[in-house]
Write an enzyme that holds these catalytic residues in place. Sequence first.
Site, PDB file in Angstrom:
ATOM      1  N   TYR A  70      -9.027  63.964 -31.293  1.00 22.59           N
ATOM      2  CA  TYR A  70      -8.502  64.132 -29.941  1.00 22.59           C
ATOM      3  C   TYR A  70      -7.149  64.858 -29.966  1.00 22.59           C
ATOM      4  O   TYR A  70      -6.109  64.258 -30.239  1.00 22.59           O
ATOM      5  CB  TYR A  70      -8.345  62.779 -29.253  1.00 22.59           C
ATOM      6  N   HIS A  76     -17.090  58.350 -36.939  1.00 22.26           N
ATOM      7  CA  HIS A  76     -17.089  59.166 -35.722  1.00 22.26           C
ATOM      8  C   HIS A  76     -18.169  60.246 -35.790  1.00 22.26           C
ATOM      9  O   HIS A  76     -18.066  61.188 -36.574  1.00 22.26           O
ATOM     10  CB  HIS A  76     -15.715  59.807 -35.558  1.00 22.26           C
TER      11      HIS A  76
END
Length: 330
Positions: free
Chosen positions: A51, A136
């Site tokens: 992010y 992830h």
Amino acid sequence: MSTTTLQVSRLALGCAALGNLYEPVSDETARATVDAAWDAGVRTFDTAPHYGLGLSERRLGAALRDRPRDEYTLSTKVGRLLVPDAGGHGDDLAHGFAVPATHRRVWDFSADGVLRSLEASLDRLGLDRVDLALLHDPDDHAEQALREAYPALERLRAEGVVRRVGVGMNRSALPARFLRETDIDVVLLAGRYTLLDQGGLDELLPEATARGRGVIIGGVLNSGLLTAPRPGATYDYAPAPQPVLDRALRLQEISERHGVPLRAAALRFPFAHPAVESVLTGARSPEEVRDTVEQLRRPVPDALWDELRAEGLLAPDVPVPQAGPPKEEA
């Protein structure tokens, strides 16, 4: 709570927007967003190196640094290493983030990659530990994630470096496999258990229930489509196909007929399943945080769910919430 014993608030803050998802957010607004979530009772925060090339982790760590460490749960993710890119130029919008392209992402689900990723995350966060480490998006790296990354996380859990481990994905079949073949504690499932898509019911949620494992539901608004369905709205981070948009518009029509904003029904829906411990929503401003909390507090009449079933928008066996607010607003 499930047998994971990981304390999560019913509402969790997803912090991709703090990494300048799609457009910039100032440091002050990012801090105020976390503060607003804390004031609303949110005690679970999720971030990732992905992010904003680490910007989300840096901002979240700074916002939480003076908070009592035992009063909140922090999760981050492994699987993408950030490698400095001396030749990088321009921005990172190709990956969705309005930040300078100073680093490149390198997929790495090796044991060493897990250790390096967590060490770098702790440095960016400026904190002594994370509570939950998630693999992830190992979609294209399933075997390495199962064979190398998961055992590394299991060792870190046994050593007390992390409290719990899990997997975070926007598909449901592979997390169900992790539940069967490993001893993960938590699944973060994004976009696959919503008013638009209940794919998580096919395999994952029953598996989690049977094994006493917790599920955190992310992407409950399906990239914003369930906030304001209209032509050009996104679904799974791309323009919504017409059949999906038509379905969202029908959901909106029925919700509003019962006096309920669509996003309020969408936020409430996942809590009816016994495996769901928390709903993770993103926010890029204090106002968005406060709106989410307000919508979650709205009463949703049983008649709304009944009509969705009657119209074929929910299957008869899909659990729906009881009338009234959830047990906890946050």
